[in-house]
Enzyme design. Structure first.
Site, short mmCIF file in Angstrom:
data_model
loop_
_atom_site.label_atom_id
_atom_site.label_comp_id
_atom_site.label_asym_id
_atom_site.label_seq_id
_atom_site.Cartn_x
_atom_site.Cartn_y
_atom_site.Cartn_z
CE LYS A 41 52.56 51.83 50.91
NZ LYS A 41 54.02 51.61 50.92
NE ARG A 137 60.36 46.95 48.68
CZ ARG A 137 59.41 47.44 49.46
NH1 ARG A 137 58.58 46.62 50.09
NH2 ARG A 137 59.29 48.75 49.66
CE1 TYR A 262 29.95 26.38 53.15
CE2 TYR A 262 30.84 28.49 53.85
CZ TYR A 262 29.99 27.76 53.05
OH TYR A 262 29.20 28.40 52.14
CG MET A 310 32.37 35.58 50.21
SD MET A 310 31.74 35.25 48.55
CE MET A 310 32.79 33.92 48.03
#
Ligand SMILES: *Cc1c(COP(=O)(O)O)cnc(C)c1O
Length: 368
Positions: A41, A137, A262, A310
């Site tokens: 998956k 779940r 940043y 990023m």
């Protein structure tokens, strides 16, 4: 116009299919009496589901979470049984699953109702009933299992036998009593019936042999990663399949007081040589690694400085003798820096880091 593709581009996830097969062999050695449903998956935990399915030809079946993942594998020509762990929600999905010969995990009553109410083009095969044993779940409560099994067995929309499946909530905690309790609950549902059961994921395959049952469902360990916090992959005989690499694209000589990135979260206290690496959260390199991550350059571990952006990170080159533009940077996947280590730095689990490797990162496959 023809576009020339560079032979080497970064960042890249180098994926060793021979190592993947080595890890599958370990699963088989540990579970000689079970069949293997390889869990691929989430794009095979970031490794590329089609290539991984092809390389795992020695597994007995595959499992994915969703219909779209199963269809993608069928359209790529994968022919083994593919189990949809999340089942289906609507009649359209059920019809599509039948059309693509995908197997369903039924985990609640409305899915069972859906099956009886929906016309499908051909019968389903290799289906499972998910039993609630403690995860809370997905799963049908144990007292409903008998009736559901009866109905599924009678249904002409299912052409072979049904198995019982459940999932451990604490398989990464070796010897946890709750694992015993969950297994006991599943076994009670089978009574003396001759029904295949499947319970064990990687943690249980490696530490709880009584739970192996008829089908094991390895995910993480196939990719060579340890599910345990206090045991490394190599302790377990596993080898990492993915090495995530990028490259130094700039070098900055900072003076005391200069900041990088940043927000100015990191400020040089002395003159510092800083390397700028072409990787960022846009590639799946977690922003949680800001100021705490480590990477490997020229076989040395160095620190991430400041915030992950990023497309870029800054790293400390102070202790690297000769660093130059174009030098390779390893983000994870070696003995000295495993994805498990990076997950700890990021305060997450290796599963998340692997799944997050984004489409922008090229997967490069090799064999040994
Ligand atoms: C993801 C998943 C697995 C595989 O778990 P690992 O810990 O990666 O081995 C097995 N079973 C189910 C139901 C899953 O969702």
């Amino acid at each position: 116009m023809t576009i020339t593709v560079m032979s080497k581009s970064y960042p890249v996830a180098n994926i060793d299919l021979a190592v993947l097969q080595h890890n599958l062999e370990l699963v088989k050695r540990l579970t000689p009496n079970s069949k293997v449903m390889s869990v691929i998956k989430a794009n095979a935990y970031g490794h590329g589901s089609i290539q991984i399915a092809q390389a795992l030809a020695d597994s007995d079946a595959f499992a994915v979470a969703r219909l779209s993942e199963g269809i993608k594998l069928r359209q790529a020509g994968i022919q083994k049984d593919i189990v949809l762990l999340g089942g289906v929600l609507t009649a359209e999905e059920l019809q599509a699953a039948a059309e693509f010969s995908l197997s369903i995990v039924f985990h609640n009553q409305s899915q069972l109702d859906l099956l009886s109410q929906t016309q499908i083009s051909k019968p389903l095969t290799f289906c499972w009933l998910m039993v609630e044993t403690g995860m809370n779940r997905l799963g049908l409560s144990a007292d409903k299992v008998d009736e559901a099994l009866h109905n599924l067995t009678q249904s002409n929309k299912i052409s072979d036998s049904i198995g019982l499946m459940s999932h451990f909530a604490n398989a990464d905690c070796v010897d946890d009593l709750r694992n015993q309790q969950q297994l006991a609950k599943l076994k009670q549902c089978t009574d003396n019936k001759n029904i295949p059961i499947s319970m064990a994921n990687s943690g249980a395959i490696l530490s709880f042999s009584a739970s192996h049952g008829d089908w094991v469902r390895p995910g993480l360990m196939l990719y060579g990663v340890s599910p345990f916090e206090n045991k490394s992959a190599s302790d377990l005989g596993l080898k990492p399949v993915m090495q995530l690499r990028s490259v130094l694209i700039a070098i900055q000589d900072l003076l005391a007081g200069d900041q990088v990135g940043y927000g100015g979260d990191w400020v040089a206290s002395d003159a510092t040589r800083v390397g700028i690496v072409s990787i960022g959260y846009g590639d799946g390199y977690s922003r949680q690694l800001s100021n705490v991550g480590k990477v490997v350059i020229n076989d040395k571990i160095v620190a991430v400085l400041g915030r992950v952006s990023m497309d870029l990170i800054a790293v400390d080159l102070s202790n690297i003798d000769k660093a130059s533009l174009g030098d390779e940077v390893l983000l994870w996947g070696s003995d000295i820096l495993a994805v498990e280590d990076v997950a700890q730095q990021a305060k997450t689990i290796p599963y998340e880091l692997l799944c997050q490797v984004s489409e922008r990162v090229k997967r490069d496959y090799h064999n040994g």
